[in-house]
Design a protein around this motif. Sequence first.
Motif, PDB file in Angstrom:
ATOM      1  N   HIS A 118       0.824  -1.211   0.000  1.00 13.14           N
ATOM      2  CA  HIS A 118       0.000   0.000   0.000  1.00 13.14           C
ATOM      3  C   HIS A 118       0.859   1.264   0.000  1.00 13.14           C
ATOM      4  O   HIS A 118       0.520   2.250  -0.648  1.00 13.14           O
ATOM      5  CB  HIS A 118      -0.948  -0.027   1.201  1.00 13.14           C
ATOM      6  CG  HIS A 118      -2.001   1.025   1.148  1.00 13.14           C
ATOM      7  ND1 HIS A 118      -3.044   0.968   0.251  1.00 13.14           N
ATOM      8  CD2 HIS A 118      -2.167   2.163   1.850  1.00 13.14           C
ATOM      9  CE1 HIS A 118      -3.811   2.028   0.418  1.00 13.14           C
ATOM     10  NE2 HIS A 118      -3.301   2.767   1.379  1.00 13.14           N
ATOM     11  N   LYS A 119       1.997   1.217   0.724  1.00 10.38           N
ATOM     12  CA  LYS A 119       2.895   2.381   0.805  1.00 10.38           C
ATOM     13  C   LYS A 119       3.491   2.762  -0.540  1.00 10.38           C
ATOM     14  O   LYS A 119       3.879   3.904  -0.733  1.00 10.38           O
ATOM     15  CB  LYS A 119       4.047   2.111   1.786  1.00 10.38           C
ATOM     16  CG  LYS A 119       3.681   2.338   3.231  1.00 10.38           C
ATOM     17  CD  LYS A 119       4.928   2.384   4.076  1.00 10.38           C
ATOM     18  CE  LYS A 119       5.148   1.081   4.769  1.00 10.38           C
ATOM     19  NZ  LYS A 119       6.306   1.034   5.641  1.00 10.38           N
ATOM     20  N   THR A 120       3.555   1.819  -1.461  1.00  6.23           N
ATOM     21  CA  THR A 120       4.164   2.119  -2.760  1.00  6.23           C
ATOM     22  C   THR A 120       3.306   3.062  -3.588  1.00  6.23           C
ATOM     23  O   THR A 120       3.805   3.703  -4.499  1.00  6.23           O
ATOM     24  CB  THR A 120       4.400   0.831  -3.584  1.00  6.23           C
ATOM     25  OG1 THR A 120       3.143   0.260  -3.920  1.00  6.23           O
ATOM     26  CG2 THR A 120       5.276  -0.156  -2.846  1.00  6.23           C
ATOM     27  N   ASN A 121       2.009   3.131  -3.299  1.00  5.76           N
ATOM     28  CA  ASN A 121       1.067   3.949  -4.080  1.00  5.76           C
ATOM     29  C   ASN A 121       1.147   3.632  -5.569  1.00  5.76           C
ATOM     30  O   ASN A 121       0.956   4.503  -6.406  1.00  5.76           O
ATOM     31  CB  ASN A 121       1.307   5.447  -3.850  1.00  5.76           C
ATOM     32  CG  ASN A 121       0.875   5.865  -2.471  1.00  5.76           C
ATOM     33  OD1 ASN A 121      -0.139   5.383  -1.960  1.00  5.76           O
ATOM     34  ND2 ASN A 121       1.647   6.744  -1.855  1.00  5.76           N
ATOM     35  N   ASN A 122       1.435   2.392  -5.885  1.00  2.77           N
ATOM     36  CA  ASN A 122       1.544   1.970  -7.268  1.00  2.77           C
ATOM     37  C   ASN A 122       0.154   1.614  -7.787  1.00  2.77           C
ATOM     38  O   ASN A 122      -0.488   0.705  -7.272  1.00  2.77           O
ATOM     39  CB  ASN A 122       2.478   0.758  -7.349  1.00  2.77           C
ATOM     40  CG  ASN A 122       2.750   0.335  -8.769  1.00  2.77           C
ATOM     41  OD1 ASN A 122       1.933   0.516  -9.657  1.00  2.77           O
ATOM     42  ND2 ASN A 122       3.906  -0.252  -8.977  1.00  2.77           N
ATOM     43  N   PRO A 123      -0.331   2.317  -8.826  1.00  2.00           N
ATOM     44  CA  PRO A 123      -1.691   2.047  -9.325  1.00  2.00           C
ATOM     45  C   PRO A 123      -1.852   0.644  -9.907  1.00  2.00           C
ATOM     46  O   PRO A 123      -2.951   0.120  -9.956  1.00  2.00           O
ATOM     47  CB  PRO A 123      -1.897   3.113 -10.402  1.00  2.00           C
ATOM     48  CG  PRO A 123      -0.524   3.578 -10.766  1.00  2.00           C
ATOM     49  CD  PRO A 123       0.354   3.357  -9.578  1.00  2.00           C
ATOM     50  N   GLN A 126      -2.872  -1.744  -6.828  1.00  2.00           N
ATOM     51  CA  GLN A 126      -4.228  -1.516  -6.321  1.00  2.00           C
ATOM     52  C   GLN A 126      -4.538  -2.361  -5.082  1.00  2.00           C
ATOM     53  O   GLN A 126      -5.357  -3.264  -5.116  1.00  2.00           O
ATOM     54  CB  GLN A 126      -5.257  -1.799  -7.409  1.00  2.00           C
ATOM     55  CG  GLN A 126      -5.144  -0.854  -8.577  1.00  2.00           C
ATOM     56  CD  GLN A 126      -6.213  -1.087  -9.623  1.00  2.00           C
ATOM     57  OE1 GLN A 126      -7.082  -1.939  -9.486  1.00  2.00           O
ATOM     58  NE2 GLN A 126      -6.160  -0.316 -10.672  1.00  2.00           N
TER      59      GLN A 126
END
Length: 189
Positions: A118-123, A126
């Motif tokens: 979640h911390k990566t904020n990689n779309p 998701q």
Amino acid sequence: GMAAPPTSMIRCGVLMKPDKAERFVRRLKAGRQDDSIAIEYIVIDVKEPLDAKGNFDVLLVKANDWMVKTMFFDDVDSWNFLMDVKRFIKRRPNMVVVEPLNMIRSVLDRGLTHDELHKTNNPILQTPKTVRVTRDQWKLARTSPRKTRASVIQASDGVNVLRQLAGLRYPVICKRLIACGTRHSHCMM
């Protein structure tokens, strides 16, 4: 033509539960395609001092069982064993360690894995919304009258789980927090 004889020998220590180690070594030997490097697989007897087998070029570590007992069940013997392994590795800075202890923790705990992703904020990843219920919360809810069960289960931040559940969308996957190392780790709930 004939393959040239091996020019070097690699000592590979295998550190895992005894019942798994022998099977694992047989599979490793069966799957080898390249005979140009000789590999000696040494199963480490976890009942003996780790130094008893000497030095290794490579150490294959599968310490999930001990890590789970330490992380989730406060098992002192497992913790002591892991500290011995850590010291063993630290005394051998040139040894290649496959699956180092510091990398295991985040994949054993589904909550930590989710948090890291979640911390990566990689779309592309998701990461879905999660609701975590502790063992104590679950036990309390199961023994509570049916009308009050959902209000008994509170998330770690104190937010009512019913409110958190309202934000979930199907499909929903309900799995235990421990990702491996127990007989129920891979079961759906």
